[in-house]
Motif scaffolding. Structure first.
Motif, PDB file in Angstrom:
ATOM      1  N   ALA A  77       0.864  -1.173   0.000  1.00  0.00           N
ATOM      2  CA  ALA A  77       0.000   0.000   0.000  1.00  0.00           C
ATOM      3  C   ALA A  77       0.899   1.220   0.000  1.00  0.00           C
ATOM      4  O   ALA A  77       1.979   1.213   0.600  1.00  0.00           O
ATOM      5  N   GLY A  78       0.447   2.286  -0.675  1.00  0.00           N
ATOM      6  CA  GLY A  78       1.275   3.471  -0.762  1.00  0.00           C
ATOM      7  C   GLY A  78       0.461   4.746  -0.757  1.00  0.00           C
ATOM      8  O   GLY A  78      -0.777   4.721  -0.743  1.00  0.00           O
ATOM      9  N   GLN A 112       4.854  -2.277   2.837  1.00  0.00           N
ATOM     10  CA  GLN A 112       5.086  -3.488   2.052  1.00  0.00           C
ATOM     11  C   GLN A 112       4.297  -4.651   2.638  1.00  0.00           C
ATOM     12  O   GLN A 112       4.247  -4.823   3.861  1.00  0.00           O
ATOM     13  N   ASN A 113       3.706  -5.439   1.779  1.00  0.00           N
ATOM     14  CA  ASN A 113       3.062  -6.659   2.254  1.00  0.00           C
ATOM     15  C   ASN A 113       4.121  -7.712   2.529  1.00  0.00           C
ATOM     16  O   ASN A 113       5.295  -7.550   2.163  1.00  0.00           O
ATOM     17  N   ASN A 114       3.720  -8.796   3.195  1.00  0.00           N
ATOM     18  CA  ASN A 114       4.660  -9.856   3.517  1.00  0.00           C
ATOM     19  C   ASN A 114       4.358 -11.102   2.690  1.00  0.00           C
ATOM     20  O   ASN A 114       3.398 -11.140   1.912  1.00  0.00           O
ATOM     21  N   ALA A 115       5.177 -12.110   2.863  1.00  0.00           N
ATOM     22  CA  ALA A 115       5.054 -13.312   2.040  1.00  0.00           C
ATOM     23  C   ALA A 115       3.745 -14.047   2.264  1.00  0.00           C
ATOM     24  O   ALA A 115       3.265 -14.766   1.376  1.00  0.00           O
ATOM     25  N   SER A 116       3.137 -13.866   3.435  1.00  0.00           N
ATOM     26  CA  SER A 116       1.863 -14.537   3.710  1.00  0.00           C
ATOM     27  C   SER A 116       0.660 -13.632   3.440  1.00  0.00           C
ATOM     28  O   SER A 116      -0.466 -13.990   3.775  1.00  0.00           O
ATOM     29  N   TRP A 117       0.899 -12.444   2.849  1.00  0.00           N
ATOM     30  CA  TRP A 117      -0.159 -11.516   2.453  1.00  0.00           C
ATOM     31  C   TRP A 117      -0.997 -11.056   3.650  1.00  0.00           C
ATOM     32  O   TRP A 117      -2.209 -10.906   3.545  1.00  0.00           O
ATOM     33  N   THR A 118      -0.352 -10.805   4.786  1.00  0.00           N
ATOM     34  CA  THR A 118      -1.125 -10.508   5.997  1.00  0.00           C
ATOM     35  C   THR A 118      -0.785  -9.157   6.629  1.00  0.00           C
ATOM     36  O   THR A 118      -1.184  -8.900   7.766  1.00  0.00           O
ATOM     37  N   ASN A 119      -0.049  -8.300   5.942  1.00  0.00           N
ATOM     38  CA  ASN A 119       0.208  -6.974   6.526  1.00  0.00           C
ATOM     39  C   ASN A 119      -1.114  -6.259   6.769  1.00  0.00           C
ATOM     40  O   ASN A 119      -2.007  -6.263   5.916  1.00  0.00           O
ATOM     41  N   ASN A 120      -1.243  -5.639   7.927  1.00  0.00           N
ATOM     42  CA  ASN A 120      -2.526  -5.075   8.340  1.00  0.00           C
ATOM     43  C   ASN A 120      -2.810  -3.670   7.813  1.00  0.00           C
ATOM     44  O   ASN A 120      -3.867  -3.111   8.116  1.00  0.00           O
ATOM     45  N   TYR A 166      -7.111   4.512   9.257  1.00  0.00           N
ATOM     46  CA  TYR A 166      -7.729   3.235   9.615  1.00  0.00           C
ATOM     47  C   TYR A 166      -7.412   2.251   8.495  1.00  0.00           C
ATOM     48  O   TYR A 166      -7.495   2.613   7.316  1.00  0.00           O
ATOM     49  N   ALA A 167      -7.055   1.026   8.841  1.00  0.00           N
ATOM     50  CA  ALA A 167      -6.536   0.123   7.815  1.00  0.00           C
ATOM     51  C   ALA A 167      -6.946  -1.314   8.073  1.00  0.00           C
ATOM     52  O   ALA A 167      -7.240  -1.705   9.208  1.00  0.00           O
ATOM     53  N   THR A 168      -6.953  -2.083   6.981  1.00  0.00           N
ATOM     54  CA  THR A 168      -7.205  -3.523   7.039  1.00  0.00           C
ATOM     55  C   THR A 168      -6.186  -4.230   6.159  1.00  0.00           C
ATOM     56  O   THR A 168      -5.522  -3.609   5.329  1.00  0.00           O
ATOM     57  N   PRO A 169      -6.054  -5.552   6.316  1.00  0.00           N
ATOM     58  CA  PRO A 169      -5.263  -6.323   5.347  1.00  0.00           C
ATOM     59  C   PRO A 169      -5.949  -6.313   3.982  1.00  0.00           C
ATOM     60  O   PRO A 169      -7.063  -5.825   3.828  1.00  0.00           O
ATOM     61  N   SER A 188       3.323  15.438   7.828  1.00  0.00           N
ATOM     62  CA  SER A 188       4.310  14.356   7.647  1.00  0.00           C
ATOM     63  C   SER A 188       3.715  13.124   6.989  1.00  0.00           C
ATOM     64  O   SER A 188       4.211  12.010   7.181  1.00  0.00           O
ATOM     65  N   LEU A 189       2.681  13.299   6.184  1.00  0.00           N
ATOM     66  CA  LEU A 189       1.993  12.147   5.592  1.00  0.00           C
ATOM     67  C   LEU A 189       2.912  11.270   4.751  1.00  0.00           C
ATOM     68  O   LEU A 189       2.693  10.057   4.640  1.00  0.00           O
ATOM     69  N   LEU A 190       3.922  11.856   4.149  1.00  0.00           N
ATOM     70  CA  LEU A 190       4.797  11.093   3.259  1.00  0.00           C
ATOM     71  C   LEU A 190       6.010  10.509   3.980  1.00  0.00           C
ATOM     72  O   LEU A 190       6.825   9.830   3.355  1.00  0.00           O
ATOM     73  N   ASP A 191       6.130  10.745   5.282  1.00  0.00           N
ATOM     74  CA  ASP A 191       7.234  10.220   6.072  1.00  0.00           C
ATOM     75  C   ASP A 191       6.768   8.967   6.799  1.00  0.00           C
ATOM     76  O   ASP A 191       6.119   9.038   7.842  1.00  0.00           O
ATOM     77  N   ILE A 192       7.091   7.818   6.263  1.00  0.00           N
ATOM     78  CA  ILE A 192       6.608   6.559   6.815  1.00  0.00           C
ATOM     79  C   ILE A 192       7.079   6.362   8.254  1.00  0.00           C
ATOM     80  O   ILE A 192       6.423   5.696   9.063  1.00  0.00           O
ATOM     81  N   ASN A 193       8.205   6.983   8.620  1.00  0.00           N
ATOM     82  CA  ASN A 193       8.727   6.831   9.975  1.00  0.00           C
ATOM     83  C   ASN A 193       8.020   7.719  10.988  1.00  0.00           C
ATOM     84  O   ASN A 193       8.242   7.579  12.200  1.00  0.00           O
ATOM     85  N   ALA A 194       7.188   8.634  10.520  1.00  0.00           N
ATOM     86  CA  ALA A 194       6.459   9.526  11.429  1.00  0.00           C
ATOM     87  C   ALA A 194       5.140   8.928  11.894  1.00  0.00           C
ATOM     88  O   ALA A 194       4.490   9.496  12.779  1.00  0.00           O
TER      89      ALA A 194
END
Length: 652
Positions: free
Chosen positions: A175-176, A196-204, A220-223, A239-245
């Motif tokens: 997701a981006g 990034q999603n993971n190998a089991s397609w379960t990133n939330n 608010y997010a879902t897999p 800071s929407l574009l700063d993933i670390n924020a």
């Protein structure tokens, strides 16, 4: 004097009460207002103001994510879109674009929703704004899931779909976030603002919904797909574009670790929409629950919840193939809700309207407490059955309404159960009404950890010839999800009926109020330290229990603090017990706006407190949905300290 019909007076009174109480609501009377996209088929009488098939070569499309873009307009963002050569049934055919975007300044929604225009790449042709490879098992398409505007910059949350699976299931690469600085004409996919999603397609955090509130954007997010729970993150608006924020809700507070995220809502959730309804003072959340074959609504007084149980907004039996409800920010009043929905078979979007009525069960965290909308479902969701049982539908067995749940068997454990999100280490009360067959001797009503985990609280009962209320008080412990159940061990033909079940949170809004669950001498979520502060663990300094908090230094500000969700413009009382060093001269206990903002109220204690002394502060939350509670002191060149224990925040 004008005369008002009785039903008009009742509606007016209801509207006044809704606005005055700013309470929970239930949607009723959902109707289609107009077609938004596509051509009008033979026999359809809905208004179709946009004629997108001829004006923009949009014959079939879905979604319709809508948000206020500023400048007196909203954006409406659509998914996979087809033009000339569309197959006419679902998402397929010619003229494929992965996504398209419209603008609208229409504020009169009662007769439909009219576009100002669509973003175009040539005359009368809607533009694909986020390109995709269109290669299966690589990047099949790029689908938007949310949008928000901050200042003059517009943002889209999107998912890169690797491939489609079975109905309601798909698998994403990541997701981006993309952004536009030219009013939506051109968009840039930011290269690092991605989950990034993971190998089991379960990133939330693969599908999302954005809400601006209090200087933050809440995500608010879902897999991927439609069968996950709802999680929450937030980031400062700038800071929407700063993933670390981004900080992730861990059940108690905000963590920098995505892995720490805990659900705010138990799914089955797909195609989220979340808005703040200022007229109600409530956040509203909608999503598709595939198991219930319905789009449902929840509401909450704060972004983190607690969220109410699900309430059916629109059912698949009434609107076949529907799968989303994106709330229009301008159709968002105390009594009316406008939203955009999609239906698969016509594969197009429609404006719909629901009437909101007051909900006396707004504090109930359980969905379907009275089993009243079970008749159209093939499974019992959100209730689940262990053993043998079901729903008595309009057979005269209910305590209230017309339906109730039941279990019946000759042997074994048989129960109705439901999972629900709770805040860890928080007090709750479970109530429900039960009656049984005369031979029952082993009935149980209670709460346990998820997956038949440890029992947190329960009542046992034998024969109950009439509906009898069962009440269970419990603390959630370390759990962020618990399982409510009502059932029995059968011995011969034995049955139990269950109705009108509720789960409500205790009055104290402070989490870990006595610091007993703090596992380190350093303060951990939901408590945070400023300056030199931490936790005394088992040192004999606590007022009650084993632990307490402390702040100590020779200079500067030193404090413990916690962010707590509140209802805006509401009076609260904060209490706590404080003890100080004999050298103490400058301490404060109170509540303020987040981020070191204005003080809402505080007690300034300047004299030493040789033993634990209760301090009390009453304050109004103002426009805030969250406040920062604090207890601390200033050092003035001499070693000094305070100790704090047993805090409470209650609504007045």
């Amino acid at each position: 004097m004008s005369r008002v019909k009785t039903w008009e007076r009742a509606l007016l009174l209801q509207a006044v009460l809704l606005c005055a109480s700013a309470g929970a609501v239930t949607p009723t009377g959902v109707t289609k207002v107009s077609r938004i996209t596509g051509a009008t088929p033979s026999g359809e009488s809905l208004p179709n103001p946009n004629q997108t098939h001829t004006n923009y070569e949009v014959y079939g499309t879905d979604l319709g994510i809508v948000w206020d873009k500023g400048g007196g307009e909203v954006f409406l963002l659509f998914g996979d879109t087809f033009g000339v050569g569309w197959c006419g049934n679902g998402g397929c055919g010619g003229g494929w674009r992965s996504n398209v975007l419209a603008r609208s300044s229409d504020t009169a929604l009662a007769d439909g929703l009219t576009f100002s225009t669509m973003i175009q790449d040539s005359t009368r042709h809607a533009k694909e704004i986020l390109p995709s490879k269109k290669v299966n098992n690589d990047e099949m398409t790029v689908i938007p899931t949310a949008g928000v505007t901050v200042g003059s910059r517009h943002y889209i949350h999107y998912m890169s779909v690797n491939h489609w699976g079975d109905a309601g299931r798909w698998y994403t690469n990541y997701a981006g976030i993309a952004y536009s600085d030219d009013n939506g004409q051109n968009w840039v996919k930011h290269p690092t603002a991605r989950w990034q999603n993971n190998a089991s397609w379960t990133n939330n955090f693969q599908m999302g919904a954005f809400v601006k509130n209090g200087g933050f954007v809440y995500l608010y997010a879902t897999p991927n797909g439609r069968f996950g729970n709802v999680y929450l993150a937030r980031v400062p608006e700038g800071s929407l574009l700063d993933i670390n924020a981004y900080r992730y809700w861990d059940g108690n507070g905000w963590s920098a670790s995505q892995a720490a995220a805990r659900p705010v809502v138990i799914g089955i959730a797909g195609e989220l929409s979340v808005v703040y309804n200022a007229a109600l003072g409530r956040f509203l959340m909608t999503y598709l629950n595939e198991h219930r074959q319905a789009v449902v609504l929840r509401d909450a007084g704060t972004p983190t919840g607690p969220w109410s149980g699900e309430k059916v907004l629109a059912s698949g039996s009434a609107f076949p193939g529907l799968y989303n409800a994106f709330i229009h920010p301008w159709g968002n009043t105390g009594t009316t809700l406008y939203f955009v929905t999609s239906q698969w078979t016509p594969y197009n979007t429609f404006l719909m309207r629901a009437t909101l009525v007051g909900d006396s069960e707004g504090s109930n965290l359980l969905s379907e407490p009275g089993f009243e909308t079970q008749a159209a479902t093939t499974v019992m969701a959100p209730w689940w059955l262990e053993g043998s049982g079901g729903v008595d539908r309009a057979v005269g067995q209910a305590r209230t309404g017309q339906d109730n749940g039941f279990v019946r068997a000759s042997s074994g454990w048989n129960a109705l159960k439901q999972s629900v999100v709770v805040q860890p280490y928080t007090d709750y009360t479970l109530r429900g009404w039960v009656r049984t067959s005369a031979n029952n001797s082993a009935g149980f009503f209670g709460v346990r950890g998820p997956g038949n985990g440890p029992i947190l609280g329960e009542r046992s009962f034998g024969s109950l010839p009439g509906y009898t209320e069962q009440v269970v008080s419990f603390n959630s412990g370390a759990n962020s999800v618990v399982e409510v159940y009502g059932g029995l061990w059968a011995d011969g033909d034995t049955w139990l009926q269950l109705d009108d079940v509720s789960l409500t949170r205790g009055a104290n809004l402070v989490s870990q109020a006595g610091f007993e669950q703090q596992l380190s001498t350093a303060a951990t979520s939901p408590w945070y330290a400023e300056g030199n502060a931490g936790i005394d663990r088992g040192l004999g300094f606590a007022r009650t229990g084993a632990n307490n908090a402390w702040a100590r230094n020779t200079d500067g500000w030193n404090a413990l603090k916690q962010e707590v969700g509140v209802t805006p413009n509401t009076s609260y009382t904060l209490t706590g017990w404080v003890k100080t060093a004999g050298t103490h001269s400058d301490g404060y206990f109170g509540a303020r706006v987040l981020g070191g903002g204005p003080i809402l109220n505080e007690v300034h204690f300047t004299q030493p407190l040789g033993s634990y002394t209760q301090l009390s502060v009453t304050f109004n939350s103002g426009a805030n949905h969250s406040v920062e509670l604090f207890a601390g002191m200033w050092g003035h060149g001499t070693d000094t300290w305070i100790q704090v224990d047993d805090l409470s925040l209650t609504r007045n």
